[in-house]
Design an enzyme around this catalytic site. Structure first.
Site, short mmCIF file in Angstrom:
data_model
loop_
_atom_site.label_atom_id
_atom_site.label_comp_id
_atom_site.label_asym_id
_atom_site.label_seq_id
_atom_site.Cartn_x
_atom_site.Cartn_y
_atom_site.Cartn_z
N ASP A 1 -16.74 19.85 89.41
CA ASP A 1 -16.38 20.87 88.41
C ASP A 1 -16.96 20.42 87.07
O ASP A 1 -16.41 19.54 86.40
CB ASP A 1 -14.85 21.02 88.34
CG ASP A 1 -14.46 22.23 87.50
OD1 ASP A 1 -15.12 22.46 86.46
OD2 ASP A 1 -13.51 22.94 87.88
N ILE A 2 -18.07 21.03 86.70
CA ILE A 2 -18.81 20.61 85.50
C ILE A 2 -17.94 20.76 84.25
O ILE A 2 -17.83 19.87 83.41
CB ILE A 2 -20.10 21.45 85.35
CG1 ILE A 2 -20.97 21.31 86.60
CG2 ILE A 2 -20.88 21.05 84.10
CD1 ILE A 2 -22.11 22.28 86.70
N LYS B 1 -7.84 23.04 83.17
CA LYS B 1 -9.12 22.33 82.95
C LYS B 1 -9.18 21.68 81.57
O LYS B 1 -10.21 21.16 81.17
CB LYS B 1 -10.29 23.30 83.13
CG LYS B 1 -10.41 23.86 84.56
CD LYS B 1 -11.79 24.43 84.81
CE LYS B 1 -11.87 25.08 86.18
NZ LYS B 1 -13.25 25.34 86.61
N ASN C 1 -25.03 33.50 94.05
CA ASN C 1 -24.19 34.62 93.61
C ASN C 1 -25.02 35.54 92.72
O ASN C 1 -26.21 35.31 92.51
CB ASN C 1 -22.94 34.10 92.89
CG ASN C 1 -23.31 33.24 91.70
OD1 ASN C 1 -23.93 33.71 90.76
ND2 ASN C 1 -22.96 31.95 91.78
N ASP D 1 -18.92 27.02 93.88
CA ASP D 1 -17.79 26.08 94.03
C ASP D 1 -18.03 25.12 95.19
O ASP D 1 -17.54 24.00 95.18
CB ASP D 1 -16.49 26.87 94.27
CG ASP D 1 -16.11 27.65 93.02
OD1 ASP D 1 -16.16 27.04 91.92
OD2 ASP D 1 -15.80 28.84 93.11
O1 PMT Z 1 -25.04 35.91 84.35
P1 PMT Z 1 -24.58 37.33 84.15
O2 PMT Z 1 -25.14 38.28 85.19
O3 PMT Z 1 -24.83 37.81 82.74
O4 PMT Z 1 -22.99 37.39 84.38
C1 PMT Z 1 -22.15 36.72 83.50
C2 PMT Z 1 -21.01 35.99 84.24
C3 PMT Z 1 -20.11 37.03 84.92
C4 PMT Z 1 -21.58 35.05 85.30
C5 PMT Z 1 -20.23 35.17 83.15
O5 PMT Z 1 -19.72 36.04 82.17
C6 PMT Z 1 -19.10 34.37 83.78
O6 PMT Z 1 -17.99 34.84 84.01
N1 PMT Z 1 -19.37 33.09 84.09
C7 PMT Z 1 -18.45 32.18 84.79
C8 PMT Z 1 -18.53 32.47 86.26
C9 PMT Z 1 -17.63 31.55 87.08
O7 PMT Z 1 -18.13 30.75 87.81
O8 PMT Z 1 -16.35 31.67 86.83
P2 PMT Z 1 -15.17 30.80 87.56
O9 PMT Z 1 -13.93 31.48 87.16
O10 PMT Z 1 -15.48 30.64 89.00
O11 PMT Z 1 -15.32 29.38 86.89
C10 PMT Z 1 -14.55 29.00 85.77
C11 PMT Z 1 -15.36 28.11 84.85
O12 PMT Z 1 -15.63 26.87 85.50
C12 PMT Z 1 -16.69 28.67 84.39
O13 PMT Z 1 -16.87 28.32 83.04
C13 PMT Z 1 -17.71 27.94 85.26
O14 PMT Z 1 -18.98 27.77 84.59
C14 PMT Z 1 -17.02 26.59 85.46
N2 PMT Z 1 -17.34 25.90 86.72
C15 PMT Z 1 -16.97 26.44 87.93
C16 PMT Z 1 -17.21 25.71 89.09
C17 PMT Z 1 -17.84 24.45 89.00
N3 PMT Z 1 -18.10 23.75 90.10
N4 PMT Z 1 -18.20 23.96 87.81
C18 PMT Z 1 -17.94 24.65 86.67
O15 PMT Z 1 -18.27 24.19 85.57
#
Ligand code: PMT
Length: 400
Positions: free
Chosen positions: A305-306, A340, A209, A278
């Site tokens: 999901d970390i 979560k 991504n 994901d």
């Molecule tokens: O890196 P940059 O270019 O500066 O951009 C910053 C950002 C947009 C990436 C950052 O601000 C941000 O939003 N990061 C989270 C991105 C994300 O994966 O969001 P999500 O809504 O899909 O996930 C929710 C949370 O679960 C996040 O904290 C993610 O780290 C965590 N996660 C998701 C999937 C997974 N398998 N394990 C996780 O831990």
């Protein structure tokens, strides 16, 4: 949080790290400070006065005996104008001059003439850093109340490895502009994930991504500037390692999961800023996929999901997630907070291309069990500092 408008005099002496000066000026002005720059003669060999004038919006001074510069703002006036004198990089020669009270150029004269708080960011070859003379000069300056900012350690421009690299501009800017906040996370251990993950399809291809890592790296710098011990677990990015941060590099979500689970024991705060994929392909084939067919179908399986796994650990750290949303941001963020089992969540609207993924700026809506706060569009460095202070406040309330 309001940041006091400061007058910062940046002194740049002649070392290779002077190339970071324009970025440092940008990071300092982004805090709302007024910045004026003074270059030593040798620094002009590494960075041009014109580029520093452009980024600071103020004339750059290089010469004690320049009648035009003296007429505009004399050196004593400049010394009085400054709230802070930051010398970055400070070479071994510059440090020696300051320690012995020489005043044979503009920068050393300003140092003697100012009552401003003085910070030095030494940068030099590691052998020169360890030299008895340098260490004695630093000890003298420390005794006189000068704050020495420890240099970063690592590979140096000359090929040596060791201490002597100038810390990252964001770290320096945070440290000098918010000294009152400097110790709020002292002694706290923080693990932060940043950047994207790459999920291999075959030996040469992957899905990923647009995360650049900028937000997560800015958080690591801010946490470090606030006194924390920081471990940054990062997917592949093109960023310098923030000073004094323990960096663990990973590629895939599974590797990130493993690295986090190893690092998170005994951690006070965990922040999941990485854009973790994901899903991953069910198999990574051993050889490069040939393009014999018109269509290619891949089957994906869900990654661990970390964030949720950390939040649900027995004795879990204070856990902060991010939410990257394209619609109904607060609804989905609050849902993730609850589902979560998080302490806090910072949501960003990634449908807006000017913020979020791979941009220098961001805006965040932060939610916790009984509160919320909007952090307006700002440079990611500034925003990271605001978010870390908010996290620290909520952490302290939970552990009061
Ligand atoms: O890196 P940059 O270019 O500066 O951009 C910053 C950002 C947009 C990436 C950052 O601000 C941000 O939003 N990061 C989270 C991105 C994300 O994966 O969001 P999500 O809504 O899909 O996930 C929710 C949370 O679960 C996040 O904290 C993610 O780290 C965590 N996660 C998701 C999937 C997974 N398998 N394990 C996780 O831990």
């Amino acid at each position: 949080m309001t940041i006091k408008k400061l007058n910062i005099l940046l002194g740049v002496s002649g070392g290779i790290a002077a190339y970071k000066a324009p970025d440092l000026v940008r990071k300092l002005t982004a805090t709302g400070a007024q910045v004026r720059v003074v270059l030593t003669e040798s620094a002009t060999q590494f960075v041009s006065p014109l580029s520093l004038q452009a980024v600071s919006g103020n004339p750059v001074s290089t010469d004690l005996l320049d009648p035009a510069a003296e007429a505009a703002m004399g050196h004593i006036e400049l010394a009085k104008w400054a709230d802070i004198l930051l010398i970055a990089p400070a070479t071994a020669n510059c440090i020696a001059k300051l320690a012995h009270g020489l005043a044979d150029d503009l920068l050393s004269t300003l140092y003697l003439a100012t009552s401003a708080k003085v910070y030095l960011a030494p940068a030099m070859n590691q052998q020169m850093w360890f030299a008895a003379a340098t260490q004695a000069n630093l000890a003298t300056l420390t005794q006189r109340g000068i704050q020495i900012i420890e240099p970063d350690s690592g590979e140096q421009a000359c090929g040596d490895t060791g201490p002597g690299r100038m810390p990252e501009p964001q770290y320096l800017a945070s440290l000098v502009t918010q000294p009152e906040a400097a110790q709020v996370l002292k002694g706290k251990r923080i693990v932060i994930t940043a950047g994207p993950t790459r999920e291999a399809i075959d030996p040469v291809r992957y899905i990923s991504n647009h995360s650049s890592g900028k937000m997560g790296y800015a958080l690591a710098s801010a946490a470090k500037a606030l006194g924390a011990e920081v471990t940054l677990i990062s997917g592949p990015v093109a960023l310098d390692t923030p000073a004094w941060v323990n960096l663990v590099k990973v590629e895939s979500a599974q590797q990130m999961h493993q690295a986090v689970m190893l690092a998170v024991a005994e951690t006070d705060i965990f922040i999941g800023c990485a854009a973790v994929a994901d899903y991953r392909p069910v198999e990574c084939v051993g050889q490069k996929i040939k393009k014999h067919n018109q269509e290619l179908t891949l089957t994906f399986i869900k990654n661990p999901d970390i964030l949720a796994d950390v939040a649900n650990l027995k004795g879990a750290p204070f856990t902060v997630g991010f939410a990257a949303e394209t619609q109904d941001v607060s609804h989905y963020a609050k849902d993730k907070l609850q589902r979560k089992n998080l302490d806090m969540i910072a949501a960003n609207d990634v449908s807006d291309r000017t913020i979020g993924f791979n941009s220098d700026q961001n805006a965040l809506s932060v939610f916790w069990k009984d509160g919320e706060k909007s952090l307006a569009v700002a440079d990611k460095g500034q925003l990271a500092m605001q978010l870390m202070l908010l996290i620290s406040q909520n952490y302290n309330e939970k552990h009061a």
